[in-house]
Design an enzyme around this catalytic site. Structure first.
Site, PDB file in Angstrom:
ATOM      1  N   HIS A 160      45.842  42.387  49.219  1.00  0.00           N
ATOM      2  CA  HIS A 160      44.160  42.135  49.746  1.00  0.00           C
ATOM      3  C   HIS A 160      43.758  43.725  50.326  1.00  0.00           C
ATOM      4  O   HIS A 160      44.556  44.420  50.684  1.00  0.00           O
ATOM      5  CB  HIS A 160      44.301  41.039  50.772  1.00  0.00           C
ATOM      6  CG  HIS A 160      44.543  39.591  50.343  1.00  0.00           C
ATOM      7  ND1 HIS A 160      44.645  38.703  51.023  1.00  0.00           N
ATOM      8  CD2 HIS A 160      44.928  39.277  49.278  1.00  0.00           C
ATOM      9  CE1 HIS A 160      44.883  37.276  50.337  1.00  0.00           C
ATOM     10  NE2 HIS A 160      45.041  37.888  49.179  1.00  0.00           N
ATOM     11  N   GLU A 203      42.353  44.331  53.309  1.00  0.00           N
ATOM     12  CA  GLU A 203      42.779  44.289  54.717  1.00  0.00           C
ATOM     13  C   GLU A 203      44.200  45.158  54.737  1.00  0.00           C
ATOM     14  O   GLU A 203      44.333  46.154  55.175  1.00  0.00           O
ATOM     15  CB  GLU A 203      42.727  43.147  55.467  1.00  0.00           C
ATOM     16  CG  GLU A 203      41.479  42.388  55.437  1.00  0.00           C
ATOM     17  CD  GLU A 203      41.340  41.330  54.402  1.00  0.00           C
ATOM     18  OE1 GLU A 203      40.961  40.161  54.894  1.00  0.00           O
ATOM     19  OE2 GLU A 203      41.644  41.443  53.096  1.00  0.00           O
ATOM     20  N   CYS A 216      46.817  38.282  56.109  1.00  0.00           N
ATOM     21  CA  CYS A 216      45.894  39.657  56.602  1.00  0.00           C
ATOM     22  C   CYS A 216      45.692  39.590  58.086  1.00  0.00           C
ATOM     23  O   CYS A 216      45.550  40.340  58.659  1.00  0.00           O
ATOM     24  CB  CYS A 216      44.720  40.012  55.683  1.00  0.00           C
ATOM     25  SG  CYS A 216      44.997  40.565  54.209  1.00  0.00           S
TER      26      CYS A 216
END
Length: 144
Positions: free
Chosen positions: A72, A74, A103
């Site tokens: 992801h 993040e 995350c």
């Protein structure tokens, strides 16, 4: 005080727009997400969703399902800052979509104190966990 709030609001919107542009670097077809980590009004890291270094830039399988090893935005931004001489302690992360619970755990451990996002996600467990950890979470609709 109103002036500082207005200035911060404009900065928040600007960083969210920049994160949205950064998301365009993602090779993922189903969803492109971008993230920026900002500390002391400086961008100290950036990330977008995609495959790990050395993997082909294909995020979905033949059934259009996201491959399990796709990172992801993040996570990419946090691991990038971890490999640098910068610290994310007390920083703000701007992300185009609400963080997932995985995350959110990384954000907590990275010492980030504020999360600003611009797209709601169907599951809000990540935002709830961040709030439980005392992290400020702000949703800003930048489509206005």
């Amino acid at each position: 005080m109103g002036e500082k709030t207005d200035k911060q609001s404009e900065l928040d919107r600007r960083y969210l727009r920049m994160a949205r542009i950064w998301a365009e670097n993602s090779y993922c077809k189903r969803r492109q997400v971008g993230a920026l980590i900002v500390k002391d009004n400086r961008i100290i890291s950036d990330g977008y969703n995609g495959t790990p270094s050395g993997f082909e830039n294909v995020c979905e399988d033949e059934n259009n399902v996201t491959k399990p090893y796709v990172l992801h935005a993040e996570a990419n931004a946090i691991t990038k800052v971890a490999a640098s001489s910068n610290s994310s302690r007390d920083a703000t992360i701007y992300v185009t979509s609400a963080p997932c619970i995985e995350c959110a755990k990384l954000i907590i451990q990275a010492g980030i104190r504020r999360v600003v996002y611009s797209e709601l996600y169907r599951i809000d467990a990540g935002c709830k966990l961040l709030e439980k950890a005392g992290i400020r979470v702000d949703y800003i609709d930048i489509t206005e």
